[in-house]
Scaffold this motif. Structure first.
Motif, short mmCIF file in Angstrom:
data_model
loop_
_atom_site.label_atom_id
_atom_site.label_comp_id
_atom_site.label_asym_id
_atom_site.label_seq_id
_atom_site.Cartn_x
_atom_site.Cartn_y
_atom_site.Cartn_z
N ARG A 284 0.83 -1.21 0.00
CA ARG A 284 0.00 0.00 0.00
C ARG A 284 0.86 1.26 0.00
O ARG A 284 0.61 2.20 -0.77
CB ARG A 284 -0.91 -0.02 1.23
N VAL B 77 2.64 1.80 -3.38
CA VAL B 77 1.71 2.31 -4.40
C VAL B 77 1.40 3.78 -4.14
O VAL B 77 1.33 4.60 -5.07
CB VAL B 77 0.42 1.47 -4.43
N LYS C 69 4.55 4.13 -7.21
CA LYS C 69 5.00 2.96 -7.96
C LYS C 69 3.80 2.11 -8.37
O LYS C 69 2.79 2.07 -7.68
CB LYS C 69 5.98 2.13 -7.12
N LYS C 70 3.92 1.42 -9.49
CA LYS C 70 2.82 0.59 -9.98
C LYS C 70 2.78 -0.75 -9.24
O LYS C 70 3.82 -1.34 -8.94
CB LYS C 70 2.98 0.36 -11.48
N LEU C 71 1.55 -1.20 -8.98
CA LEU C 71 1.36 -2.44 -8.24
C LEU C 71 2.01 -3.62 -8.97
O LEU C 71 2.64 -4.48 -8.34
CB LEU C 71 -0.12 -2.70 -8.02
N TYR D 36 -5.61 -4.75 -2.82
CA TYR D 36 -4.21 -5.22 -2.91
C TYR D 36 -4.10 -6.70 -2.58
O TYR D 36 -3.31 -7.44 -3.19
CB TYR D 36 -3.32 -4.41 -1.96
#
Length: 656
Positions: free
Chosen positions: A525, A528, A532-534, A618
């Motif tokens: 979490r 992100v 930053k991309k998951l 997530y």
């Protein structure tokens, strides 16, 4: 998870509001409560919607009333005989229910037929009240000897009760039908004063408030016009009145507890609920006794030491007489008294007595797993893989953290909040005769601040604190899940936490390979949130996971269990029913699509933490990624977490 069934008298609202207050406290400790009552649903609105289920069921008839709330002996007698004519039908129905739902304890306030149902279902029964029905009926029907067989039956059933708890506003005679009886503190519905409530009702903040309530059995004859004319403020009740300028009508489902807490005066008849809710708030009581009702004597005697009160000689007073009454109440200059409720202590006492009754010859362990976002609790019998009770609370200790020179830093406010939440929870366990253990994982391994909690747990709660290493945590996840692995099959066990993920590969010959990666839902979490991309985060995880091949995948703990509740559309949280269920890759992708479409309302009613749907998203993405990586179409859910695994490890250590 413990499951308690509450049987609530259909007489008035006082029994209902106090039992709802008790159920709320049991919910705080993760106990599921079945409400067996036909009283309105809104009286239970403060309960955790995932931890109680209500069914309209009537197991007693109370006292029927004439005008002005006087007892109607003929109607009460007829209703009582009709109820006993349905005795076998009611018992059969309740025994079937108790067995089907695997109820652990019956608490009655104060119907007697559930006692008989508990006997047949082999379930202990506790009673709680300020009176029993023998006390009431014996005085109402004392000369009607043909009712003696009925009263003897009621008395005989009360004698079977395992424990009885006598509330204040009672006497030894009013609860004289029980063998084992214990006094408790006040039990009452309560809402702290809300300064915004007056504003919401359109009342000036300086205006005195008079609330009028005569319980749930009807009204009393009262000249409302005279009374309202005499009061120098705002009068509130549910009665429909016209052309009275200082009067406000509220709906019948209004929260009276919140209203009483902001009222200067409560005008009422003697009743446990009204009296209890007033004296805990220090509200001035004006009351008018009913005629020939046995409970009046003990109720009035029960508030004898409460100074803020007036007993009216009659209700139909003149305007000048009402003015004198209200002047006395509003200018009261004596030493005010507040008698606070003891709701939590009453719940804790009942829980303690249940554990003593059921496990007196057993060694028990209370294990508190404090992770990065939740406290997970397991009360276990030593050597048993299935716990007596499990529960969890959200602490959010790892929600807002910073990395400073490679060390996790937590805000002081977060630690203070953590201690408050944990103290509130552990108070329920405090008097359970068990050995206390705290195991710390996740963020606690990376934060010297949190490791200092060991002294707090040891001193305040007499709990042995242990900071687990990654390998130890993985071992405990395996111990929790191993009973789900069939003979001669291999398994991959996954435990996703807030700050780390444990992987265990188990082969049929008991060889175990394990590893831990410092990535969990809270770290994902935060990554992100930092932009930053998951998918990039998950790709990084992929490089850490070996290409294990196994017959099955088992996912351990709250992350998997909370997800299963949503996937299976389970309205109530009964995790023992989710243990061992299978979640497919297809179900996960469907849920992911729902979240991405913004149709959150489809799942909000099933989510244990609807305010944390980002964490849920997530977790779904993480599980989908892991199943793809491990080439599996789904996984089994193990709701037993590392706290139950630790209980099994303690047993192994003690045998050495």
């Amino acid at each position: 998870m413990l499951k308690f069934a509450f049987y609530i008298s259909h007489h008035g609202f006082g029994h209902t509001t106090r039992m709802a207050a008790l159920a709320k406290k049991f919910n705080e400790f993760g106990i599921f409560v079945y409400i067996r009552s036909a009283k309105p649903d809104y009286l239970f609105q403060d309960l955790n919607p995932h931890l109680y289920e209500k069914e309209d069921t009537i197991c007693d008839v109370g006292v029927k009333h004439k005008a002005n709330l006087e007892p109607d002996k003929a109607a009460t007698r007829l209703a009582l005989l009709q109820l006993m004519g349905k005795r076998q039908e009611i018992i059969d129905r309740e025994v079937d229910f108790l067995r089907k739902e695997k109820v652990d304890l019956i608490i009655t306030d104060i119907p007697w037929l559930p006692v008989e149902a508990g006997t047949y279902a082999e379930i202990p029964v506790f009673a709680i009240s300020n009176f029993d029905w023998i006390f009431i009926y014996d005085k109402l029907f004392g000369k009607q000897t043909d009712l003696k067989p009925v009263l003897n039956t009621i008395f005989g059933l009360y004698q079977r009760v395992d424990y009885a708890f006598r509330l204040p506003l009672s006497s030894t005679k009013s609860m004289g039908s029980f063998r084992k009886i214990e006094k408790t503190g006040l039990l009452a519905a309560y809402k702290p004063p809300n300064p915004e409530l007056k504003k919401a009702l359109g009342i000036d903040s300086q205006s005195p408030v008079l609330t009028c309530s005569f319980g749930g059995e009807g009204e009393m004859n009262l000249n409302w016009k005279n009374m309202c004319s005499a009061f120098p403020g705002t009068v509130i009740s549910t009665r429909e009145l016209k052309e009275i300028p200082n009067y406000i009508q509220i709906p019948s489902d209004f929260d009276f507890s919140s209203l009483i807490s902001i009222s200067d005066i409560l005008l009422t008849k003697p009743g446990y609920g009204s009296f209890a809710e007033a004296i805990q708030s220090g509200t001035f009581l004006i009351y008018y006794p009913r005629k020939d009702y046995p409970e009046e004597e003990v109720l009035i005697k029960g508030i004898s030491s409460y100074p803020q009160k007036i007993q009216l000689p009659e209700l139909n007073l003149s305007v000048s007489e009402w003015k004198n009454v209200f002047h006395t109440a509003l200018t009261f200059s004596g030493q005010r008294k507040i008698i606070p409720n003891r709701n939590k202590q009453v719940a804790s006492l009942i829980l303690q007595r249940y554990i003593e009754l059921h496990y007196s010859q057993k060694k028990l362990n209370s294990i508190f797993d404090i992770g990065s976002n939740n406290l997970n609790y397991a009360l276990c019998e030593a050597g048993k893989s299935v716990p007596v009770h499990t529960a969890q609370i959200k602490t959010g200790i790892g929600r807002e953290y910073k990395i400073v020179k490679g060390t996790v830093r937590i805000k002081r406010e977060a630690i203070k909040r953590f201690k408050s939440l944990v103290s509130n929870f552990m108070a329920y366990d405090q008097n359970i005769p068990s050995s206390k253990f705290v195991i710390a994982t996740g963020i606690h391994r990376q934060s010297p601040q949190l490791q200092q909690l060991s002294e707090w747990f040891n001193k305040k709660w007499k709990a042995k604190y242990r900071l687990l290493k990654e390998g130890e945590e993985a071992e405990l996840a395996y111990l929790a899940a191993k009973d789900l692995i069939p003979d001669k099959q291999s398994a991959i066990i996954i435990d996703i936490g807030g700050f780390s993920t444990q992987f265990i590969y188990s082969e049929p010959d008991s060889n175990i390979d394990r590893m831990s990666i410092p990535i969990g839902l809270l770290t994902i979490r935060k990554t992100v949130q930092e932009g930053k991309k998951l998918n990039n985060v998950l790709d990084k995880i992929a490089k850490s996971i070996p290409f294990w091949k196994a017959d099955m995948i088992i996912c351990v703990g709250l992350t998997a269990t909370f997800l299963a509740k949503i996937v299976k559309r389970s309205r109530y949280y009964r995790p023992d029913e989710l243990n061992g269920c299978r979640i497919s890759l297809k179900e996960l992708r469907t849920l992911k699509d729902i979240l991405e479409s913004g149709k959150n309302e489809e799942i909000a009613n099933y989510a244990m933490e609807p305010e944390s749907l980002d964490i849920l998203y997530y977790s779904i993405q993480y599980y989908i990624f892991l199943l793809d990586r491990l080439q599996s179409s789904g996984f089994l859910v193990c709701y037993y977490g590392i706290a139950t695994g630790y209980n099994q490890k303690l047993n192994k250590i003690n045998k050495r």
